[in-house]
Design an enzyme around this catalytic site. Structure first.
Site, PDB file in Angstrom:
ATOM      1  N   GLU A 224       0.837  -1.198   0.000  1.00 34.84           N
ATOM      2  CA  GLU A 224       0.000   0.000   0.000  1.00 34.84           C
ATOM      3  C   GLU A 224       0.880   1.260   0.000  1.00 34.84           C
ATOM      4  O   GLU A 224       1.211   1.774  -1.050  1.00 34.84           O
ATOM      5  CB  GLU A 224      -0.998  -0.044   1.165  1.00 34.84           C
ATOM      6  CG  GLU A 224      -2.015  -1.178   0.938  1.00 34.84           C
ATOM      7  CD  GLU A 224      -3.139  -1.234   1.954  1.00 34.84           C
ATOM      8  OE1 GLU A 224      -2.978  -0.723   3.086  1.00 34.84           O
ATOM      9  OE2 GLU A 224      -4.198  -1.814   1.611  1.00 34.84           O
TER      10      GLU A 224
HETATM   11  C1  HEC Z   1      -3.522   0.774  -1.772  1.00 34.41           C
HETATM   12  C2  HEC Z   1      -4.930   0.944  -1.375  1.00 34.41           C
HETATM   13  C3  HEC Z   1      -5.235   1.414   0.018  1.00 34.41           C
HETATM   14  C4  HEC Z   1      -4.691   2.479   0.714  1.00 34.41           C
HETATM   15  C5  HEC Z   1      -3.566   3.393   0.302  1.00 34.41           C
HETATM   16  C6  HEC Z   1      -5.435   2.559   1.957  1.00 34.41           C
HETATM   17  N1  HEC Z   1      -6.406   1.593   2.006  1.00 34.41           N
HETATM   18 FE1  HEC Z   1      -7.801   1.336   3.438  1.00 34.41          FE
HETATM   19  N2  HEC Z   1      -8.302  -0.432   2.654  1.00 34.41           N
HETATM   20  C7  HEC Z   1      -7.834  -0.954   1.476  1.00 34.41           C
HETATM   21  C8  HEC Z   1      -8.260  -2.339   1.336  1.00 34.41           C
HETATM   22  C9  HEC Z   1      -7.950  -3.259   0.166  1.00 34.41           C
HETATM   23  C10 HEC Z   1      -8.999  -2.638   2.507  1.00 34.41           C
HETATM   24  C11 HEC Z   1      -9.618  -3.989   2.870  1.00 34.41           C
HETATM   25  C12 HEC Z   1      -8.511  -4.933   3.317  1.00 34.41           C
HETATM   26  C13 HEC Z   1      -9.013  -6.140   4.085  1.00 34.41           C
HETATM   27  O1  HEC Z   1     -10.146  -6.160   4.521  1.00 34.41           O
HETATM   28  O2  HEC Z   1      -8.211  -7.069   4.288  1.00 34.41           O
HETATM   29  C14 HEC Z   1      -9.035  -1.397   3.299  1.00 34.41           C
HETATM   30  C15 HEC Z   1      -9.758  -1.248   4.480  1.00 34.41           C
HETATM   31  C16 HEC Z   1      -9.895  -0.039   5.149  1.00 34.41           C
HETATM   32  C17 HEC Z   1     -10.827   0.223   6.228  1.00 34.41           C
HETATM   33  C18 HEC Z   1     -11.850  -0.761   6.804  1.00 34.41           C
HETATM   34  C19 HEC Z   1     -13.266  -0.418   6.411  1.00 34.41           C
HETATM   35  C20 HEC Z   1     -14.229  -1.518   6.786  1.00 34.41           C
HETATM   36  O3  HEC Z   1     -15.431  -1.395   6.480  1.00 34.41           O
HETATM   37  O4  HEC Z   1     -13.826  -2.532   7.348  1.00 34.41           O
HETATM   38  C21 HEC Z   1     -10.628   1.518   6.647  1.00 34.41           C
HETATM   39  C22 HEC Z   1     -11.344   2.265   7.741  1.00 34.41           C
HETATM   40  C23 HEC Z   1      -9.546   2.047   5.832  1.00 34.41           C
HETATM   41  N3  HEC Z   1      -9.140   1.090   4.928  1.00 34.41           N
HETATM   42  C24 HEC Z   1      -8.976   3.303   5.995  1.00 34.41           C
HETATM   43  C25 HEC Z   1      -7.761   3.673   5.392  1.00 34.41           C
HETATM   44  C26 HEC Z   1      -6.919   4.782   5.819  1.00 34.41           C
HETATM   45  C27 HEC Z   1      -7.230   5.703   6.977  1.00 34.41           C
HETATM   46  C28 HEC Z   1      -5.845   4.812   4.979  1.00 34.41           C
HETATM   47  C29 HEC Z   1      -4.647   5.742   5.033  1.00 34.41           C
HETATM   48  C30 HEC Z   1      -3.869   5.726   6.270  1.00 34.41           C
HETATM   49  C31 HEC Z   1      -6.024   3.735   4.012  1.00 34.41           C
HETATM   50  N4  HEC Z   1      -7.180   3.051   4.321  1.00 34.41           N
HETATM   51  C32 HEC Z   1      -5.180   3.493   2.939  1.00 34.41           C
HETATM   52  C33 HEC Z   1      -7.072  -0.259   0.554  1.00 34.41           C
HETATM   53  C34 HEC Z   1      -6.304   0.852   0.861  1.00 34.41           C
END
Ligand code: HEC
Ligand code: HEC
Length: 304
Positions: free
Chosen positions: A96
Site C-alpha cells: 500500500e
Molecule cells: C492501496 C490501497 C489502500 C490504501 C492506500 C489505503 N487503504 Fe484502506 N483499505 C484498502 C483495502 C484493500 C482494505 C480492505 C482490506 C481487508 O479487509 O483485508 C481497506 C480497508 C480499510 C478500512 C476498513 C473499512 C471496513 O469497512 O472494514 C478503513 C477504515 C480504511 N481502509 C482506511 C484507510 C486509511 C485511513 C488509509 C490511510 C492511512 C487507508 N485506508 C489506505 C485499501 C487501501
C-alpha cells in the site's frame, strides 16, 4: 477505542483530514488514504482490488471509509478493532504505502513545520505530540465524521413521505427475503460476522476470512457483514471485488446466504430499497485541504 478516548476536536479533525490526503505518508509520495478511498466517490476506488506502491495490486476489494467508524470492527475479516487502530496499517503495508517503519513515518511528519504546529495544537497535553499513534488518532477522528445521512434515516425518524411507495415495498421484500437477518441495525450491516456460503457453499475464491485471524475452524470463510449504505455507489462487490453489478450481488446473496432462488422482480424491488440508502456526502467536510509545505529535511520520494 471508544470515541471518548479520541475526542473529535476541530483541530484534530483538521489534522486528520490533511493526513488522509497526504501522499508523503507513502514511500514514493504517490499513495494516500484517498488514493484507494476517494472521498468524493463514496470512499472507494471503483476497482476490483486496489493499486498501491509500485502499482502492486492487493488481494481484497477496498471497502468504503464512510460510516466505517460505526462498525463492530475494521476490515473484511475484522482483524482491527477500530478506525484509530486500522489507520496504523496502510502506511507500513508494503503493497500500500510501503513506509519502512513507524520511525520513518514520524521522521516525515517531524520534517514538515506545518505538521509540527498542528500536532502540538491537536495533542496539547503531550510532551511529544508527533507520534505514529497520534497520526492514527487524528486520521481516526476525521473518519468518525465520515457519515452519510440518507432518506432512509428521515423515514426512520417518522417521515413516511421520505421513501417512495416502490422503495417501501422494496424494504418489505428485503426483510421478507431474510436479508435483514444479517444486514441489520442502523448501518444495515457492519454489526456481525457471518459465513459466506451459509446455505450453499461459496467456491468462487479461497479467502478464509476470519479463520486467518482467530484460527478457529468455525471461522472459515466468515466475514464481517458489510453495511449496505451507499451500496449503489460502491461497486464492484464482495471482498473479491469480482461481482460487478448489484443485481448479481443480490442474486448471489439469496442463493448462498439464504438458499433461495430469487425472482427478477424481487431483485429489482430490493434494489429500489437499496437506492434509498444512498446518503449525502458533506462536501465541506471532505474538501481537499491545503497541505503544509515540505522542508529540506523531508525525505525524498523513493520509487524502489
Ligand atoms: C492501496 C490501497 C489502500 C490504501 C492506500 C489505503 N487503504 Fe484502506 N483499505 C484498502 C483495502 C484493500 C482494505 C480492505 C482490506 C481487508 O479487509 O483485508 C481497506 C480497508 C480499510 C478500512 C476498513 C473499512 C471496513 O469497512 O472494514 C478503513 C477504515 C480504511 N481502509 C482506511 C484507510 C486509511 C485511513 C488509509 C490511510 C492511512 C487507508 N485506508 C489506505 C485499501 C487501501
Ligand atoms: C447469513 C447472512 C447474510 C444474509 C442473509 C445476507 N447477506 Fe449480504 N452479505 C453477507 C456477508 C457475510 C457479505 C460479505 C461477503 C464477502 O465476503 O464478500 C455480504 C455481502 C453483501 C453485499 C456486497 C456488499 C459489498 O460491499 O460488496 C450485498 C450487496 C449484499 N450482501 C446484499 C444482501 C441482500 C440483498 C440480501 C438478501 C437477499 C443479503 N445480502 C443477505 C451476509 C449476508
Amino acid at each position: 477505542m471508544a470515541v471518548e478516548c479520541n475526542p473529535m476536536t476541530p483541530i484534530k479533525v483538521e489534522l486528520g483530514r490533511k493526513l488522509f490526503y497526504d501522499t508523503r505518508l507513502s514511500k514514493n509520495h504517490d499513495v494516500a488514504c484517498n488514493t484507494c478511498h476517494l472521498l468524493d466517490s463514496y470512499g472507494v476506488d471503483g476497482l476490483p482490488t486496489s493499486v498501491g506502491h509500485k502499482n502492486q495490486v492487493g488481494g481484497r476489494n477496498a471497502p468504503t471509509v464512510y460510516n466505517a467508524a460505526g462498525f463492530i470492527a475494521q476490515f473484511w475479516d475484522g482483524r482491527s478493532p477500530d478506525v484509530e487502530d486500522q489507520a496504523k496499517g496502510p502506511p507500513l503495508n508494503p503493497i500500500e504505502m510501503a513506509m519502512a517503519d513507524e520511525e520513518a513515518v514520524v521522521a516525515v511528519l517531524a520534517s514538515i513545520p506545518g505538521y509540527v504546529k498542528l500536532f502540538s495544537a491537536a495533542f496539547p497535553d503531550e510532551g511529544e505530540p508527533i507520534t505514529f499513534d497520534n497520526m492514527a488518532k487524528a486520521i481516526g477522528a476525521f473518519e468518525r465524521g465520515l457519515v452519510t445521512p440518507s432518506r432512509f434515516d428521515t423515514y426512520l425518524d417518522g417521515d413516511d413521505e421520505a421513501l417512495s411507495e416502490q422503495e417501501i415495498t422494496g424494504l418489505i421484500t428485503f426483510l421478507d427475503t431474510g436479508c435483514g437477518n444479517c444486514h441489520s441495525g442502523q448501518y444495515l450491516g457492519g454489526g456481525m460476522y457471518q459465513k459466506l456460503g451459509l446455505e450453499e457453499a461459496w467456491d468462487k475464491d479461497n479467502d478464509q476470512g476470519r479463520f486467518d485471524v482467530t484460527g478457529k475452524e468455525e471461522d472459515r470463510q466468515v466475514f464481517k457483514v458489510p453495511s449496505l449504505r451507499n451500496i449503489t455507489e460502491t461497486g464492484p462487490y464482495f471482498h473479491t471485488g469480482s461481482i460487478e453489478t448489484l443485481e448479481e450481488a443480490v442474486e448471489l446473496m439469496a442463493k448462498h446466504q439464504l438458499g433461495s432462488d430469487i425472482k427478477e422482480e424481487q431483485i429489482q424491488s430490493i434494489i429500489a430499497f437499496l437506492t434509498a440508502l444512498k446518503g449525502e456526502i458533506n462536501a465541506v467536510y471532505i474538501a481537499r485541504p491545503e497541505l503544509p509545505q515540505s522542508s529540506p529535511a523531508t525525505p525524498a520520494p523513493d520509487p524502489n
